[in-house]
Structure formats: structure tokens, C-alpha cells
Design an enzyme around this catalytic site. Sequence first.
Site, mmCIF file in Angstrom:
data_model
loop_
_atom_site.group_PDB
_atom_site.id
_atom_site.type_symbol
_atom_site.label_atom_id
_atom_site.label_comp_id
_atom_site.label_asym_id
_atom_site.label_seq_id
_atom_site.Cartn_x
_atom_site.Cartn_y
_atom_site.Cartn_z
ATOM 1 N N LYS A 123 -4.664 -36.129 10.072
ATOM 2 C CA LYS A 123 -4.503 -37.473 10.631
ATOM 3 C C LYS A 123 -3.570 -38.243 9.731
ATOM 4 O O LYS A 123 -3.481 -37.966 8.540
ATOM 5 C CB LYS A 123 -5.852 -38.195 10.674
ATOM 6 N N ASP A 139 -2.026 -42.205 18.203
ATOM 7 C CA ASP A 139 -3.395 -42.704 18.124
ATOM 8 C C ASP A 139 -3.249 -44.212 18.390
ATOM 9 O O ASP A 139 -2.264 -44.621 19.021
ATOM 10 C CB ASP A 139 -4.014 -42.398 16.748
HETATM 11 O O1 2IT Z 1 -8.016 -38.753 17.952
HETATM 12 C C1 2IT Z 1 -7.322 -37.902 18.538
HETATM 13 O O2 2IT Z 1 -7.779 -36.822 18.903
HETATM 14 C C2 2IT Z 1 -5.916 -38.231 18.801
HETATM 15 N N1 2IT Z 1 -5.475 -39.314 18.423
HETATM 16 C C3 2IT Z 1 -5.013 -37.241 19.466
HETATM 17 C C4 2IT Z 1 -4.467 -36.267 18.477
HETATM 18 C C5 2IT Z 1 -3.431 -35.316 19.017
HETATM 19 O O3 2IT Z 1 -2.907 -34.557 18.189
HETATM 20 O O4 2IT Z 1 -3.142 -35.311 20.213
#
Ligand code: 2IT
Length: 446
Positions: free
Chosen positions: A126, A166
Site C-alpha cells: 500500500k 484508493d
Molecule cells: O483497498 C484496496 O483493495 C484497493 N484500494 C485496491 C487495490 C488494487 O490494487 O486494486
Amino acid sequence: MDDYIDSVVAKVKERDPGEVEFHQAVREVAESLAPVFALHPEYQEARILERMVEPERVVMFRVPWVDDAGRVQVNRGFRVQMNSAIGPYKGGLRFAPSVNLGIMKFLAFEQVFKNALTTLPMGGGKGGSDFDPRGKSDNEVMRFCQSFMTELFRHIGPDTDVPAGDIGVGGREIGFLFGQYKRLVNKFTGVLTGKRINWGGSLMRPEATGYGTAYFLSEVLMANNDTLEGKTIAISGYGNVGTFFIEKANEFGAKVVTIGDEYGYVYDPDGIKGEKLEFLKPLWTEQRRPAKDYADEFGLEWVEGKRPWVVPCDIAVPTATQNELDGESAKTLVANGLRYIVEAANMPCTPEAIEVFRAAGIPFGPGKAVNAGGVATSGLEMAQNSMRLAWSREEVDAKLRGIMKNIHRACLATAERFGAPGDYVVGANIAGFLKVADAMIDQGVV
Ligand code: 2IT
């Protein structure tokens, strides 16, 4: 066993005392794992949990940029590369003023288990920044994204780490980030997901988190011999997740009656649909405007300073952000006749709230299972990019629906197997853990 788990959680807190959201996420998972450690001492011997709570790598960097008035601004950028046992790091980027290392670590930790549940080969990560996209011009957002990528590019890649969106990061930001990455490495690759469809994005990716939440919810109701037809639903956020959840919930015959933000909520007793839903869709995702604008546009009451959880509903679906639904709100919901709750956001319910739902016997779907459709469809975007092909909407939607059904089934089957029938939290945490833990054991002490 509980002593062992407590000692791991205590160590995490001692190491990084300020990272409260990370502690919360770790504790929730760790507490679910007691029956696993009791049956399988090999995980404890290999110190799998201790390794999982320590990111493989953390990158923090300065993001300097120049605003429209010519002033220099400085933000902080992050990428937490948590676990790559089952695939390249994968997870979104969040641009919000509240972003800090503890929040990045909690989200990256959750992502590891969520991605494992999708059954696709994706590790967990993340990232993001404390940049606030509200009130910024397109040019400011572009300059910020270019500066952010000018450092991030050296840490990511289509086989290394694949970021996506996100909160505060949508198609526009992914475009600016992708353009800068391509310029820096001179390669057109699938290094980001959530791309617009004319340059490598997948159909259905924007809809996937919200639709996937509705698919998971319909499975929960089906498991209780119930359907969404005629149900009243309260939600909070009205971004990409909330708006597409509303669209699919409407198709299932339910009615969504609230949205909100950090300032308050609006109650729309007739349900958000038709032209009202079309007005709502771009309100945050493209315009970054407050929820009150929806109330003003349609002459509805705006309730300042309260969360939507005071509105009576059959189903609550927090779609905004972490810890937006506390123990008090949970009690109010239950007193008002709540029957189901699923988390569309990441960790929106506090531990106290979850305890209230558990005590009341209300089925509770945790975010890492419920909202996994978003990242699952990112995984499908990666697959299409690697093949240099694009699937139709129908194909992607059918795959998404199948994945959500499987996640729901895996949660229930795992919960049953480990002595907690019907407990989606235990099921999701253990199923995700086992997949990653076994891969880590196979790969040795790394
Ligand atoms: O919290 C999540 O799963 C997302 N923000 C999507 C992450 C993604 O790599 O599509």
C-alpha cells in the site's frame, strides 16, 4: 496460545507505539489465528506471524511540487511493501491528509490477506501521500503525481509492485502517474492498475469494488435464506465504492437511503437512484465535492456533525474509511433493527463495534473479504495486460462474480473447519493467513 498471540501483538506495539491503526489491524487478525496455532505448531516455530507484521520494505520520500500560485509545497510519499510470498506487491495508493506510516502499514497488512483471498497471485502493499486532492486544480494534481512518481518509479514494476487507486486516487491520478512512469523507464507495461480503458485498463475495474461488495452481500443474505429485494441500506462514502455499490444494490431491488462524509450525512428516503445517482457518481470521484452538495441539489435535509448510522436500516455498508463506525453507532444500528453489516471500506468498524454486532448475532462481513472485488479485478487487469488482450465487460463481470462467490464460500468453510461456524472474520483471516503462511514456509527463511 493466547499468550503467544498477545506477546506478538505487544511486541508490535512496543516497536512502533504511535501506529494505532496498524496495531488494531494486527490484533484483529492475530486473535483469529488461535485455533490455527493450536493445530499447527509449525507456523509458530517458523515465526510466520512475526514475519508477517514486519514489512519486507518501507519507502518514505519527499514529494516537492509547485502550486498554481507558484509556491513550493512539500508532501510525504509512502510505499509499504508488506509481503511478496504469493506474488508481486499489489495494493492501492491513497492521497488524503490523514495518511501516515501507521495507516499505510495497516492498509498494507490488510491487503496481504485480502489479496490471498482473491486466489490470484498477488502479494500485498500500500502507498500514498498526505496530499489533499480537494480544492486542487488538474494541473496541481498532475505536478504532484509527476513528482510522486519521480521517486516511486525505482521501487515498482509490473513484476515487482503494482500500485492502483484508493481514496483520492482515481482514473485521473493513475493517468498522470502512468505517464510519468512511462517517461522515466521508457516502457509501456502494466505497472499500475485502474488505468482508463483506452490505454490498458480493464472494463469493470471502476465498478468492481462496489459491485463486488453487492455480490458478497447477496451471498450473505442467500446463506440466511434471504434476498436484497426491498431491503433498506445505509452507506457512508459516495466515491467509487459507494456509488457503484448503490448501482448494483438497486439492481438487486434494495434501496440505499444515506450518504455522508466527515462533516455529516444526508437522508434520502426515496432511495438514491436514476438522475440522482448519475449526479452523485462524479461528485467525489471526479469533482472532489462535499456530500452536502447532493442534499442541496435535491432539496434534502443535510444533518451536520452526525454519521448516517443513526438512520434505521436493514443493512449497513460503511463505504468510506477506517474507524468510521464505532461502538455507539453499532448499538444504535442494532437498536434500530439492523440485520446485516458488510464492510466495503478497509477496517471501517472499530473493534468495539464488531463486538456489538457479534453479541447481537448479526452477520458481519469484514472488509478484506467484502471489498476484495476491487483488487481482484486489478489482478484481472494485470492478466489482460500480460496477454496484451482485453476481455469484454461480461467476461470480467462473470469472473468477478465467481471470485466473490468463492471468497464467501471459503470464509464460511474455513470458519466451520476451525470451530467458528458463520464467523466471516475468523474465516477470512485464517483462509488468507494459511495461503500466505504456506508459501512463506515453502520459500524458506526470507
Ligand atoms: O483497498 C484496496 O483493495 C484497493 N484500494 C485496491 C487495490 C488494487 O490494487 O486494486
